[in-house]
Design a protein around this motif. Sequence first.
Motif, PDB file in Angstrom:
ATOM      1  N   MET A 381       2.784 -10.876  -7.335  1.00 37.21           N
ATOM      2  CA  MET A 381       1.968  -9.673  -7.310  1.00 37.21           C
ATOM      3  C   MET A 381       1.740  -9.142  -5.895  1.00 37.21           C
ATOM      4  N   SER A 382       2.251  -9.842  -4.908  1.00 41.24           N
ATOM      5  CA  SER A 382       2.122  -9.357  -3.530  1.00 41.24           C
ATOM      6  C   SER A 382       3.180  -8.309  -3.208  1.00 41.24           C
ATOM      7  N   THR A 383       4.163  -8.153  -4.084  1.00 38.95           N
ATOM      8  CA  THR A 383       5.239  -7.192  -3.835  1.00 38.95           C
ATOM      9  C   THR A 383       5.085  -5.985  -4.751  1.00 38.95           C
ATOM     10  N   LEU A 384       5.628  -4.845  -4.307  1.00 47.50           N
ATOM     11  CA  LEU A 384       5.616  -3.636  -5.129  1.00 47.50           C
ATOM     12  C   LEU A 384       6.387  -3.862  -6.425  1.00 47.50           C
ATOM     13  N   ASP A 385       7.524  -4.567  -6.298  1.00 46.65           N
ATOM     14  CA  ASP A 385       8.339  -4.826  -7.483  1.00 46.65           C
ATOM     15  C   ASP A 385       7.569  -5.633  -8.518  1.00 46.65           C
ATOM     16  N   LYS A 413      -7.854  -0.988 -14.575  1.00 43.56           N
ATOM     17  CA  LYS A 413      -7.379  -2.216 -13.929  1.00 43.56           C
ATOM     18  C   LYS A 413      -5.920  -2.072 -13.496  1.00 43.56           C
ATOM     19  N   VAL A 414      -5.103  -1.399 -14.321  1.00 47.93           N
ATOM     20  CA  VAL A 414      -3.712  -1.154 -13.940  1.00 47.93           C
ATOM     21  C   VAL A 414      -3.670  -0.270 -12.699  1.00 47.93           C
ATOM     22  N   CYS A 415      -4.567   0.732 -12.634  1.00 44.68           N
ATOM     23  CA  CYS A 415      -4.659   1.574 -11.430  1.00 44.68           C
ATOM     24  C   CYS A 415      -4.981   0.726 -10.200  1.00 44.68           C
ATOM     25  N   GLU A 416      -5.917  -0.200 -10.376  1.00 43.31           N
ATOM     26  CA  GLU A 416      -6.315  -1.070  -9.262  1.00 43.31           C
ATOM     27  C   GLU A 416      -5.156  -1.954  -8.803  1.00 43.31           C
ATOM     28  N   ILE A 417      -4.394  -2.469  -9.759  1.00 37.78           N
ATOM     29  CA  ILE A 417      -3.286  -3.369  -9.431  1.00 37.78           C
ATOM     30  C   ILE A 417      -2.157  -2.623  -8.724  1.00 37.78           C
ATOM     31  N   THR A 418      -1.848  -1.418  -9.246  1.00 37.99           N
ATOM     32  CA  THR A 418      -0.698  -0.681  -8.712  1.00 37.99           C
ATOM     33  C   THR A 418      -1.043   0.183  -7.522  1.00 37.99           C
ATOM     34  N   GLY A 419      -2.335   0.555  -7.407  1.00 36.48           N
ATOM     35  CA  GLY A 419      -2.715   1.493  -6.355  1.00 36.48           C
ATOM     36  C   GLY A 419      -2.414   2.928  -6.716  1.00 36.48           C
ATOM     37  N   LEU A 420      -1.973   3.174  -7.966  1.00 37.73           N
ATOM     38  CA  LEU A 420      -1.667   4.530  -8.412  1.00 37.73           C
ATOM     39  C   LEU A 420      -2.940   5.254  -8.840  1.00 37.73           C
TER      40      LEU A 420
END
Length: 602
Positions: A381-385, A413-420
């Motif tokens: 989860m540290s990578t964008l991929d 939560k998905v927004c938080e994880i992805t930063g989108l």
Amino acid sequence: MAGRIPQNFIDDLLARVNIVDIIDGRVKLKKAGKNYSGLCPFHQEKSPSFSVSPDKQFYYCFGCGAGGNAIGFLMEYERLDFPQAVEEVAKLVGVDVPREAQIDSKTPSQRAQLDILDQVSAYYEEMLKGHSDNQRAISYLTHRGLSGKVAKFFSLGYAPPGWSNLLQRFADSNQKKALLEESGMLIHNEEKQSHYDRFRDRIMFPIRDVRGRVVAFGGRVLGDEKPKYLNSPETDTFHKSRELYGLYEARKLTQKLTRIVIVEGYMDVISLTQFGITYAVATLGTAATAQHLERLFKTVSEVIFCFDGDAAGRKAAQRALETTLPVIRDGLQARFMFLPEGEDPDSLVRSEGKEGFEARLDEALPFSEFFFKSLGDGVDMSTLDGRALMSAAALPKIQQMQNGLLQQMMLDKVCEITGLEPESISIHANLAPQTSATPDQPKQLAPKTQPPSRALSYPSKSKPQSTVSLCSHPISLLLHHPELVSKVESSEPLRVLNHTHIDTLIALIDYLKATPEASLGSLLIDWSDDPALSPLLLQLSEISRLDPILSEDANRLFDDAWERLQRDASIQSIAALQKKPFSTLSDAEKQQLRELSKLRTH
């Protein structure tokens, strides 16, 4: 024989009973003006929000939204079904409950099967006590640490060795022989044109439905034979995907069930019960189904899955998660507990006791936490991929959930994880507005050309996120000032929106338009009786808790909220029309676009 209770009797009964007398013996009430108030028995609170109206013969909690008449209170508080609650009220009034022509959904053949199964269960209990070979069965149960008291409570029995015990005991006619075969207790040998007992030399566990009727059996061998456990086959009266072992007993033992733990086997249920954990059930050789969960969530608001901590247990937990996705909704909890390696609930409760086992239950992973944890296992989860991979797996699953706060928070939560941004998530999630006029239908997935309508309902970044939505204010006002619905011509323009609680607002407007004489009390009763609308009561409960119930300026507040909703609907409709080339629009669509644009600029 059970029959339908006449409606005129129910109406007369409610007119004769005083709801204050019903509730005051169970909840400490204080006089508050014309009404009575107290601490709500259906949720934890420190200040009273539970109100009882003797004039309206109705109770309502402004904290959790629970409400109803005297019969409804007994159903909720005592965990009774409707006929039982009517019987209780009738006893207080001192009258007998009349019955109309019986409407038992069971056919005569099915009722006869249930009757023969009850007789067989009593026979197996008798064999456990007095058969010449019963010592092996008793030794097994004693070795497993079961007391005689708990064995009797669960009606454990013994099917003796031999091929024709049931034939000799019950099949004194072709009719009874046919019933035993139809109920799964006898097997027909077509080659020899004979019958023999399905269960032989086994400990017998009667499986009861929610009314306590024996519908099937499970049998465990006393040696190493296979299969170790054998269940009755599916019959007209027994469906494995619906029934749960121990649910009847749990409801009988615990007056106010608040949670249920799902374990794997009969012995786990019985051992947990013996140690005071009287809210365990087991599926019947299958994984938990949506039907199981729907049944449990009608009884309790929290279900805990209990699994082995090995790979097989994790795989089973993943299946349970998938089953829970379309069933879970706001106000309900599903949690996941994993046992230490080499332990099962039976062994663990014996080593740690009730306190230790319940401490583990209290620490079980919440649904949302296990959801993201299971998808993130093995992903960097540290990578964008890695974050994109996890999010791509999460979004289709979140789409399966019912619309509500939990689904919205998991999207957050998905927004938080992805930063989108939420708008981007909405596009990728393809979450579309509801197009059907039926308020309870799930929203359909949108084509990729659909505008990201969900983004319209996200809260402003400048304000802390809240469970209060734009729709919650008009809902709250309509609940307590139903006359305001006269300001609304139709709910139709709102159907393009995907705002939080929009389904509830549309359903409420339609209900008040159709029944202008309706009150808050009649709405709660009508919606709780309608399986299509009853899920929306949870949202009404949440809104009642979050929003101010009364306002000196209800008209102005409603007008403001309605104007904002109409503007959002205009924006949504404009966006949909602008997606089309202007030259392809019909004259009516061009006129609609011009009118909507005027509305938007005002």
